[in-house]
Design a protein around this motif. Structure first.
Motif, mmCIF file in Angstrom:
data_model
loop_
_atom_site.group_PDB
_atom_site.id
_atom_site.type_symbol
_atom_site.label_atom_id
_atom_site.label_comp_id
_atom_site.label_asym_id
_atom_site.label_seq_id
_atom_site.Cartn_x
_atom_site.Cartn_y
_atom_site.Cartn_z
ATOM 1 N N TYR A 36 0.830 -1.207 0.000
ATOM 2 C CA TYR A 36 0.000 0.000 0.000
ATOM 3 C C TYR A 36 0.866 1.258 0.000
ATOM 4 O O TYR A 36 0.391 2.329 -0.332
ATOM 5 C CB TYR A 36 -0.886 0.030 1.243
ATOM 6 C CG TYR A 36 -2.166 -0.768 1.137
ATOM 7 C CD1 TYR A 36 -2.214 -1.981 0.473
ATOM 8 C CD2 TYR A 36 -3.326 -0.318 1.738
ATOM 9 C CE1 TYR A 36 -3.378 -2.706 0.402
ATOM 10 C CE2 TYR A 36 -4.499 -1.039 1.668
ATOM 11 C CZ TYR A 36 -4.522 -2.228 1.002
ATOM 12 O OH TYR A 36 -5.689 -2.939 0.930
ATOM 13 N N TRP A 73 1.736 6.915 -0.136
ATOM 14 C CA TRP A 73 0.840 5.948 -0.771
ATOM 15 C C TRP A 73 1.478 5.391 -2.042
ATOM 16 O O TRP A 73 2.126 6.113 -2.788
ATOM 17 C CB TRP A 73 -0.477 6.607 -1.175
ATOM 18 C CG TRP A 73 -1.395 6.958 -0.062
ATOM 19 C CD1 TRP A 73 -1.652 8.203 0.412
ATOM 20 C CD2 TRP A 73 -2.198 6.065 0.711
ATOM 21 N NE1 TRP A 73 -2.550 8.145 1.427
ATOM 22 C CE2 TRP A 73 -2.914 6.846 1.637
ATOM 23 C CE3 TRP A 73 -2.379 4.678 0.720
ATOM 24 C CZ2 TRP A 73 -3.795 6.293 2.556
ATOM 25 C CZ3 TRP A 73 -3.255 4.125 1.639
ATOM 26 C CH2 TRP A 73 -3.947 4.923 2.535
ATOM 27 N N MET A 75 0.239 4.617 -5.196
ATOM 28 C CA MET A 75 -0.954 4.806 -6.016
ATOM 29 C C MET A 75 -1.022 3.844 -7.197
ATOM 30 O O MET A 75 -2.039 3.777 -7.881
ATOM 31 C CB MET A 75 -1.038 6.250 -6.504
ATOM 32 C CG MET A 75 -1.312 7.237 -5.404
ATOM 33 S SD MET A 75 -2.904 6.915 -4.623
ATOM 34 C CE MET A 75 -3.065 8.381 -3.638
ATOM 35 N N GLU A 78 -3.944 -0.979 -6.689
ATOM 36 C CA GLU A 78 -5.395 -0.795 -6.739
ATOM 37 C C GLU A 78 -6.036 -0.913 -5.358
ATOM 38 O O GLU A 78 -6.939 -0.144 -5.009
ATOM 39 C CB GLU A 78 -6.018 -1.813 -7.694
ATOM 40 C CG GLU A 78 -7.515 -1.639 -7.855
ATOM 41 C CD GLU A 78 -8.119 -2.601 -8.852
ATOM 42 O OE1 GLU A 78 -9.345 -2.492 -9.074
ATOM 43 O OE2 GLU A 78 -7.401 -3.460 -9.397
ATOM 44 N N ARG A 81 -5.520 2.293 -3.468
ATOM 45 C CA ARG A 81 -6.416 3.345 -3.967
ATOM 46 C C ARG A 81 -7.835 3.130 -3.465
ATOM 47 O O ARG A 81 -8.511 4.075 -3.055
ATOM 48 C CB ARG A 81 -6.394 3.389 -5.499
ATOM 49 C CG ARG A 81 -5.075 3.835 -6.092
ATOM 50 C CD ARG A 81 -5.180 4.110 -7.585
ATOM 51 N NE ARG A 81 -5.834 3.068 -8.354
ATOM 52 C CZ ARG A 81 -5.201 2.072 -8.991
ATOM 53 N NH1 ARG A 81 -3.886 1.991 -8.929
ATOM 54 N NH2 ARG A 81 -5.881 1.181 -9.683
ATOM 55 N N ASP A 82 -8.297 1.878 -3.484
ATOM 56 C CA ASP A 82 -9.643 1.570 -2.995
ATOM 57 C C ASP A 82 -9.774 1.891 -1.509
ATOM 58 O O ASP A 82 -10.777 2.441 -1.069
ATOM 59 C CB ASP A 82 -9.992 0.100 -3.233
ATOM 60 C CG ASP A 82 -10.222 -0.237 -4.689
ATOM 61 O OD1 ASP A 82 -10.376 0.709 -5.511
ATOM 62 O OD2 ASP A 82 -10.233 -1.433 -5.014
ATOM 63 N N CYS A 106 -1.441 16.472 -4.623
ATOM 64 C CA CYS A 106 -1.964 15.554 -5.647
ATOM 65 C C CYS A 106 -0.999 15.328 -6.793
ATOM 66 O O CYS A 106 -1.197 14.428 -7.594
ATOM 67 C CB CYS A 106 -3.274 16.085 -6.200
ATOM 68 S SG CYS A 106 -4.584 16.180 -4.990
#
Length: 108
Positions: A36, A73, A75, A78, A81-82, A106
């Motif tokens: 993660y 993170w 990214m 998946e 992100r979830d 971001c």
């Protein structure tokens, strides 16, 4: 009232992130939450998750405290992100006490 959420790193100020970044599996290859977060390279003398202490360091607080370190993170993952969307963003966005969520960092 807008809630602050950095998207590049995982600030432990939110409970759903705090419990995740302090889970021992974050540091174990193959661990549940290991992928993660970005990890240091094999050449690094201190292997483990890549982190920043920007929140505490930015205000001159004691950066050795466990809630000061924010992991980055992954990214590309998946499941990460979830988790971020479902466990962090949505509860903040749906909370009737909040007018919105301010997304920062971001561009990582």
């Amino acid at each position: 009232v807008f809630m602050y959420l950095a998207m590049g790193w995982a600030p432990p100020m939110w409970p759903a992130i705090d419990q995740l970044v302090h889970d021992p599996s974050v540091k174990k290859p193959g661990g549940l939450y290991y992928d993660y977060f970005l990890q240091t390279t094999d050449e690094d003398p201190t292997p483990g998750p890549l982190y920043t202490d920007i929140f505490c360091g930015g205000v001159g607080a004691n950066a050795t405290r466990k809630n000061c370190r924010s992991l980055y993170w992954n990214m590309a993952n998946e499941a990460a992100r979830d988790y971020l969307a479902e466990k962090v963003v949505m509860p903040l966005a749906k909370d009737p006490r909040h007018d919105g969520v301010f997304f920062d960092a971001c561009g990582f």
